[in-house]
Design an enzyme around this catalytic site. Structure first.
Site, short mmCIF file in Angstrom:
data_model
loop_
_atom_site.label_atom_id
_atom_site.label_comp_id
_atom_site.label_asym_id
_atom_site.label_seq_id
_atom_site.Cartn_x
_atom_site.Cartn_y
_atom_site.Cartn_z
N SER A 54 0.93 -1.47 -0.23
CA SER A 54 -0.50 -0.31 -0.36
C SER A 54 0.63 1.58 -0.12
O SER A 54 0.69 2.50 -0.48
CB SER A 54 -1.03 -0.04 0.91
N HIS B 129 -2.04 -2.99 -6.17
CA HIS B 129 -2.83 -2.90 -5.12
C HIS B 129 -3.98 -3.19 -5.30
O HIS B 129 -4.77 -2.35 -5.79
CB HIS B 129 -1.91 -1.21 -4.83
N GLU C 114 -4.95 -0.36 -8.24
CA GLU C 114 -4.16 0.43 -8.12
C GLU C 114 -2.64 0.44 -9.08
O GLU C 114 -2.00 -0.89 -8.77
CB GLU C 114 -4.02 1.22 -7.07
N ASN D 250 -3.25 6.17 -1.18
CA ASN D 250 -2.44 6.82 0.54
C ASN D 250 -2.61 8.05 0.13
O ASN D 250 -2.04 8.42 1.66
CB ASN D 250 -2.52 5.63 0.84
N1 CAA Z 1 -16.06 -10.38 0.96
C1 CAA Z 1 -16.63 -10.92 0.44
N2 CAA Z 1 -18.25 -9.80 1.05
C2 CAA Z 1 -18.01 -8.95 2.07
C3 CAA Z 1 -17.10 -8.65 2.64
C4 CAA Z 1 -15.98 -9.12 2.10
N3 CAA Z 1 -15.08 -8.92 2.95
N4 CAA Z 1 -17.52 -7.98 2.85
C5 CAA Z 1 -19.37 -7.37 2.24
N5 CAA Z 1 -19.24 -8.49 1.67
C6 CAA Z 1 -20.77 -8.74 1.24
C7 CAA Z 1 -21.68 -8.73 2.63
O1 CAA Z 1 -21.67 -10.03 3.13
C8 CAA Z 1 -22.86 -8.34 1.13
O2 CAA Z 1 -23.34 -9.40 0.60
P1 CAA Z 1 -24.72 -9.45 1.06
O3 CAA Z 1 -25.25 -8.32 0.10
O4 CAA Z 1 -24.72 -11.13 0.62
O5 CAA Z 1 -25.60 -9.41 2.32
C9 CAA Z 1 -22.36 -7.14 0.59
O6 CAA Z 1 -21.23 -7.68 0.32
C10 CAA Z 1 -23.02 -6.09 0.80
O7 CAA Z 1 -22.42 -5.42 2.25
P2 CAA Z 1 -22.54 -4.66 3.72
O8 CAA Z 1 -24.50 -4.93 3.90
O9 CAA Z 1 -22.03 -4.99 5.24
O10 CAA Z 1 -21.57 -3.79 3.06
P3 CAA Z 1 -22.08 -1.96 2.65
O11 CAA Z 1 -22.97 -1.82 1.49
O12 CAA Z 1 -22.40 -1.80 3.67
O13 CAA Z 1 -20.29 -1.80 2.00
C11 CAA Z 1 -18.37 -1.52 1.95
C12 CAA Z 1 -18.97 -2.49 2.33
C13 CAA Z 1 -17.90 -2.46 0.15
C14 CAA Z 1 -17.40 -2.35 2.83
C15 CAA Z 1 -18.69 -0.19 2.14
O14 CAA Z 1 -19.11 0.55 3.88
C16 CAA Z 1 -17.83 0.40 1.86
O15 CAA Z 1 -16.96 0.89 0.18
N6 CAA Z 1 -16.54 1.58 2.79
C17 CAA Z 1 -15.51 1.82 2.47
C18 CAA Z 1 -14.50 0.84 2.07
C19 CAA Z 1 -13.10 1.31 1.32
O16 CAA Z 1 -12.79 2.22 1.35
N7 CAA Z 1 -11.74 0.64 1.38
C20 CAA Z 1 -10.97 0.91 0.63
C21 CAA Z 1 -9.82 0.83 2.15
S1 CAA Z 1 -7.98 0.97 1.62
C22 CAA Z 1 -7.39 0.11 1.54
O17 CAA Z 1 -7.89 -0.91 1.40
C23 CAA Z 1 -5.60 0.55 0.94
C24 CAA Z 1 -5.05 1.04 1.86
O18 CAA Z 1 -3.91 0.42 0.64
C25 CAA Z 1 -4.81 0.59 3.61
#
Ligand code: CAA
Length: 289
Positions: A121, A143, A155, A193
Site C-alpha cells: 500500500s 494494489h 492501482e 494513500n
Molecule cells: N468479502 C466478501 N463479501 C463481503 C465482504 C468481504 N470482505 N464484506 C462485505 N461483503 C458482502 C456482504 O456479505 C454483503 O453481501 P450480501 O448483500 O449478500 O449480504 C455485501 O458485500 C454488502 O455488505 P454490507 O451490507 O456490509 O456492505 P455495505 O453496503 O455497507 O458496503 C463496504 C460495505 C463495501 C465495505 C462499504 O462500506 C465501503 O465501500 N466502505 C469503504 C471501503 C474502502 O474505502 N476500502 C478501501 C480501504 S483502503 C485500502 O484497502 C487500501 C489501503 O492501502 C489501506
C-alpha cells in the site's frame, strides 16, 4: 482468458491475500494461497467457504459456479510447493525487509517470465525490485482494496525498471479478475494513500481538537460527502497501525511535516487499540462469535 494466466500464487493469507485469492478463483483462475501460518490459512479457507456459500444463498452465484470457484483454490505453507504458477501477488506484511526477502526467493523459484507483483500500500516498487536483480522488469505493484471481492480498483504501480510488457500484462490480468486497473507512479503512498491517509489523519485532528465527537465527524462525512464509511470508521476498518505506518512512510519519503501522524492516532496505536482487528480502535466492536 486474456493474459493466459492460469495459476496465481498469493503470498500471505491475511485479509488482502485471502480476498485476492477468492477474486481470482471466482474469475476462473487457479489461486494458490501461501502462508507459513497454518492457522491463517485455515481462517482464509473458512472465509472463502462462507463467502461462496452466502453468495449462493443470496442467489448471486449458482451452486455450480461456487463449487467451481472452490476447486480453483488451494492452500499451502511453502513457496516451493507453488513453483509452476505463472503469476505471483505478494500480500505479506508491510515491511520492506520482509518483502525484499520474499522477492529474492521469488526470483530464484519462479520461471523468468512470471510477473512478480506486490500488493503493497505504500512501499516503493523500485526498492522491492532491487531484491530481484535482473528480474526487476517483471516487478510491479498491484494494489487491491479491502474488501477485495467488492472493491473495483486495482492501482497498478510501475517501478523505475518495470517494462511496458509487464504493465500491459498486469492491466489485462486485473481486467480478467473483474477489476478496473488504473496506473500510478512509484511515489510514496501512490495516489490512493497519498490522498486518503492525510484525510483520515485530519479526521483524527478534528477529534483531538474537539471539533466534533468521532461519531459526528463520521456522520458529517457520510451524509455530507456521501462517503460509504466515515473516515474514523474506515481507519478502524483498515487498521490504525496500518494508517499510522503509511503516514510515517509519507512523512519520511516526502519530507513534509503535514504527513506526520496525529498524536491521537499514535496514542491509540501505542495502547493497542488497532481497530476492528483488536476489537477496539476509535470505536468498539463486539467479538465475532
Ligand atoms: N468479502 C466478501 N463479501 C463481503 C465482504 C468481504 N470482505 N464484506 C462485505 N461483503 C458482502 C456482504 O456479505 C454483503 O453481501 P450480501 O448483500 O449478500 O449480504 C455485501 O458485500 C454488502 O455488505 P454490507 O451490507 O456490509 O456492505 P455495505 O453496503 O455497507 O458496503 C463496504 C460495505 C463495501 C465495505 C462499504 O462500506 C465501503 O465501500 N466502505 C469503504 C471501503 C474502502 O474505502 N476500502 C478501501 C480501504 S483502503 C485500502 O484497502 C487500501 C489501503 O492501502 C489501506
Amino acid at each position: 482468458m486474456s493474459n493466459q494466466v492460469k495459476t496465481i500464487v498469493v503470498v500471505g493469507a491475511g485479509t488482502m491475500g485471502s480476498g485476492i485469492a477468492l477474486t481470482a478463483a471466482q474469475a476462473g483462475i487457479g489461486a494458490v494461497l501461501v502462508d507459513i501460518n497454518q492457522e491463517q490459512l485455515d481462517k482464509a479457507r473458512a472465509y472463502h467457504t462462507k463467502t461462496l456459500a452466502r453468495a449462493v444463498e443470496k442467489q448471486k452465484l449458482t451452486a455450480d459456479a461456487a463449487a467451481a470457484a472452490g476447486k480453483k483454490l488451494c492452500y499451502v505453507t511453502t513457496i516451493a510447493e507453488t513453483k509452476n504458477a505463472d503469476w505471483v501477488v505478494e500480500a505479506a506484511s508491510e515491511n520492506p525487509e520482509v518483502k525484499k526477502k520474499l522477492f529474492r526467493t521469488f526470483a530464484e523459484v519462479f520461471a523468468p517470465n512470471v510477473v512478480l507483483a506486490s500488493n503493497t500500500s505504500s512501499i516503493s516498487i523500485t526498492d522491492i525490485a532491487t531484491a530481484t536483480g535482473a528480474r526487476a522488469s517483471h516487478v510491479i505493484g498491484m494494489h487491491f482494496f479491502n474488501p477485495v471481492p467488492l472493491m473495483k480498483l486495482v492501482e497498478v504501480i510501475r517501478g523505475l525498471a518495470t517494462s511496458d510488457e509487464t504493465v500491459a500484462r498486469t492491466m489485462d490480468l486485473a481486467r480478467a479478475m473483474g477489476k478496473t486497473p488504473v496506473s500510478a507512479n512509484d511515489r510514496a503512498g501512490f495516489v490512493s494513500n497519498r490522498v486518503l491517509m492525510p484525510l483520515i489523519n485530519e479526521a483524527f485532528y478534528a477529534w483531538m481538537e474537539g471539533v466534533a465527537k468521532p461519531e459526528d465527524i463520521d456522520q458529517i462525512m457520510l451524509l455530507g460527502c456521501n462517503f460509504p464509511m466515515g473516515p474514523l470508521r474506515l481507519a478502524d476498518f483498515i487498521g490504525l497501525d496500518v494508517c499510522h505506518d503509511i503516514m510515517m512512510v509519507l512523512y519520511r519519503e516526502l519530507g513534509n511535516a503535514k504527513f506526520f501522524p496525529c498524536p491521537m492516532l499514535r496514542q491509540l496505536v501505542t495502547a493497542g487499540r488497532l481497530g476492528d482487528k483488536s476489537g477496539r480502535g476509535v470505536f468498539e466492536y463486539p467479538a465475532k462469535g
